[in-house]
Design an enzyme around this catalytic site. Structure first.
Site, PDB file in Angstrom:
ATOM      1  N   GLU A  90       0.820  -1.203   0.000  1.00 53.02           N
ATOM      2  CA  GLU A  90       0.000   0.000   0.000  1.00 53.02           C
ATOM      3  C   GLU A  90       0.859   1.259   0.000  1.00 53.02           C
ATOM      4  O   GLU A  90       1.982   1.257   0.498  1.00 53.02           O
ATOM      5  CB  GLU A  90      -0.919  -0.002   1.228  1.00 53.02           C
ATOM      6  CG  GLU A  90      -1.983  -1.072   1.122  1.00 53.02           C
ATOM      7  CD  GLU A  90      -2.858  -1.202   2.360  1.00 53.02           C
ATOM      8  OE1 GLU A  90      -3.942  -1.756   2.258  1.00 53.02           O
ATOM      9  OE2 GLU A  90      -2.453  -0.752   3.439  1.00 53.02           O
ATOM     10  N   CYS A 103       3.517   8.550   0.852  1.00 53.21           N
ATOM     11  CA  CYS A 103       4.023   7.638   1.868  1.00 53.21           C
ATOM     12  C   CYS A 103       4.141   6.271   1.184  1.00 53.21           C
ATOM     13  O   CYS A 103       3.155   5.696   0.743  1.00 53.21           O
ATOM     14  CB  CYS A 103       3.017   7.637   3.012  1.00 53.21           C
ATOM     15  SG  CYS A 103       3.418   6.542   4.328  1.00 53.21           S
ATOM     16  N   CYS A 110       6.798  -6.752   6.822  1.00 47.43           N
ATOM     17  CA  CYS A 110       7.981  -6.284   7.561  1.00 47.43           C
ATOM     18  C   CYS A 110       8.434  -7.390   8.487  1.00 47.43           C
ATOM     19  O   CYS A 110       7.618  -8.039   9.136  1.00 47.43           O
ATOM     20  CB  CYS A 110       7.636  -5.026   8.368  1.00 47.43           C
ATOM     21  SG  CYS A 110       9.070  -4.397   9.283  1.00 47.43           S
ATOM     22  N   CYS A 114       7.033  -5.251  15.312  1.00 46.70           N
ATOM     23  CA  CYS A 114       6.692  -4.375  16.436  1.00 46.70           C
ATOM     24  C   CYS A 114       5.261  -4.708  16.876  1.00 46.70           C
ATOM     25  O   CYS A 114       4.386  -4.911  16.021  1.00 46.70           O
ATOM     26  CB  CYS A 114       6.776  -2.903  16.030  1.00 46.70           C
ATOM     27  SG  CYS A 114       8.421  -2.444  15.446  1.00 46.70           S
ATOM     28  N   CYS A 117       2.066  -2.746  15.447  1.00 49.94           N
ATOM     29  CA  CYS A 117       2.017  -2.417  14.013  1.00 49.94           C
ATOM     30  C   CYS A 117       1.330  -3.505  13.196  1.00 49.94           C
ATOM     31  O   CYS A 117       1.682  -4.683  13.287  1.00 49.94           O
ATOM     32  CB  CYS A 117       3.439  -2.201  13.510  1.00 49.94           C
ATOM     33  SG  CYS A 117       3.545  -1.962  11.727  1.00 49.94           S
ATOM     34  N   ASN A 282      -2.782   4.405  16.684  1.00 55.59           N
ATOM     35  CA  ASN A 282      -3.904   3.944  15.866  1.00 55.59           C
ATOM     36  C   ASN A 282      -4.204   2.501  16.193  1.00 55.59           C
ATOM     37  O   ASN A 282      -3.394   1.623  15.870  1.00 55.59           O
ATOM     38  CB  ASN A 282      -3.558   4.059  14.379  1.00 55.59           C
ATOM     39  CG  ASN A 282      -3.414   5.505  13.968  1.00 55.59           C
ATOM     40  OD1 ASN A 282      -4.316   6.296  14.147  1.00 55.59           O
ATOM     41  ND2 ASN A 282      -2.253   5.847  13.440  1.00 55.59           N
ATOM     42  N   CYS A 324      -0.569   5.856  10.113  1.00 63.36           N
ATOM     43  CA  CYS A 324       0.665   5.164  10.461  1.00 63.36           C
ATOM     44  C   CYS A 324       0.429   3.781  11.031  1.00 63.36           C
ATOM     45  O   CYS A 324      -0.362   3.614  11.953  1.00 63.36           O
ATOM     46  CB  CYS A 324       1.414   5.957  11.517  1.00 63.36           C
ATOM     47  SG  CYS A 324       2.460   7.161  10.780  1.00 63.36           S
TER      48      CYS A 324
END
Ligand code: SAH
Ligand code: SF4
Length: 335
Positions: A90, A103, A110, A114, A117, A282, A324
């Site tokens: 994305e 962005c 990834c 984390c 995330c 978020n 984010c």
């Protein structure tokens, strides 16, 4: 077969020399692609018909395929792309006061996991190629009819685990280093490289906790690159480039939002003159137990007391999960 977006100007020149074409043809092709966003060789009208045909048969023009686009109430746009191998990534386009910021994703997924995330929760497929990184950007420019001024590597993935210098290449998209921001979870060798690289690409560090015990819990990468080493690398970047560093800190309720941690953050970054971005956490679907902090004001008051420059980041695109850490490649709609 060669792929157009994977080639540097030098690669194009070598290719054209092999075809007995003049050297300046390479720059012409790059002009079409990077300045005019023309991706069909047949439309490159200053090339001979024969050359256009040859390019078409020998150099694949592969761009990410748009699977879905969503537009937020505030105008933020989120794009879901499919890459050649079926991986999905994305990108997000933010517009503020006439300026556009893209962005971009640097990896499919990834590997760093984390806990807060969504990208990390979905595992890791692979690094994106230079062409796939450029492709996201060029497609957004083409679709939005004009240049995008800034790029931030805050999409999916850890940019310092990948090669991300392409966009600054003066023969290619030629985006000034000052318009490129890399957000990193703290890959020390990558920060050191950036410090020594000699061009002032902006650096944003995702800190989220000022001590190793807490940070290692939230961000496993901290076990490999603990804070002492990380801060030393940041100092080196600051000294070599003269650039200030932005520090991202997402406040999660009762996890990392105690005002004492603001004091600890200030002490940790002493002398670095950081600019702290407080991000409202978020919430993500895979971790319903993590909630947005109710102590943002207290945390910021502590930073103010210590004269640490900071700002609470304005939220953008949250209604389409374009904020984010919410990018996951599946493009769920928020319900
Ligand atoms: N891997 C890089 C860049 C991509 S993440 C990095 O970690 O810096 C972009 C930013 O979103 C980082 O600052 C990251 O810490 C933050 N982030 C991740 N999940 C988040 C969430 N749920 N709420 C708020 N910020 C989040
Ligand atoms: Fe990876 Fe960044 Fe998400 Fe951590 S916050 S899992 S480093 S994308």
């Amino acid at each position: 077969m060669n792929e157009a977006l994977e080639l540097s100007l030098n690669d194009w020149q070598i290719l054209f020399a092999g075809w007995n074409e003049q050297k300046f043809r390479a720059a012409q092709v790059c002009q079409w692609i990077y300045a005019k966003k023309v991706f069909s060789y047949y439309d490159m009208s200053n090339l001979s018909k024969g050359l256009r045909e040859k390019l078409n048969n020998n150099v694949m023009m592969y761009l990410p395929i748009l699977i879905r686009q969503q537009t937020s109430k505030d105008g933020t746009k989120k794009y879901l792309w499919q890459l050649q191998d079926g991986s999905r990534v994305e990108s997000v386009l933010l517009t503020h006061g006439g300026h556009k910021t893209a962005c971009i994703s640097s990896q499919a997924g990834c590997p760093l996991g984390c806990v807060f995330c969504e990208t990390g929760a979905n595992g890791f497929t692979r690094n994106l190629t230079r062409g796939e990184i450029l492709g996201q950007f060029l497609m957004m420019e083409k679709m939005n009819g004009g240049d995008i001024n800034n790029i931030v590597f805050m999409g999916m993935g850890e940019p310092l685990l990948n090669e991300i210098r392409t966009l600054n290449d003066k023969d290619m998209r030629n985006l000034g280093a000052r318009h490129i921001t890399i957000s990193t979870s703290g890959i020390v060798p990558g920060i050191e490289d950036l410090a020594d690289f000699g061009i002032p690409i902006r650096l944003s560090l995702s800190l989220h906790a000022p001590n190793d015990a807490l940070r290692s819990k939230l961000m496993p990468v901290n076990r490999q690159y603990p804070l002492q080493k990380l801060v030393a690398a940041l100092r080196r970047y600051r000294e070599r480039t003269g650039e200030r560093i932005t520090v991202e800190y997402a406040l999660i309720d009762r996890v990392n939002d105690a005002p004492e941690l603001a004091y600890e953050t200030a002490a940790l970054l002493d002398g670095l003159e950081p600019y702290i971005n407080i991000i409202p956490f978020n919430p993500i679907p895979s971790k319903p137990e993590l909630k947005r902090s109710s102590r943002v004001r207290e945390f910021c008051a502590a930073l103010s007391e210590l004269n640490i420059e900071h700002e609470v980041r304005k939220e953008r695109g949250t209604d389409i999960m374009a904020a984010c850490g919410q990018l996951a490649g599946s493009m769920r709609t928020s319900s």
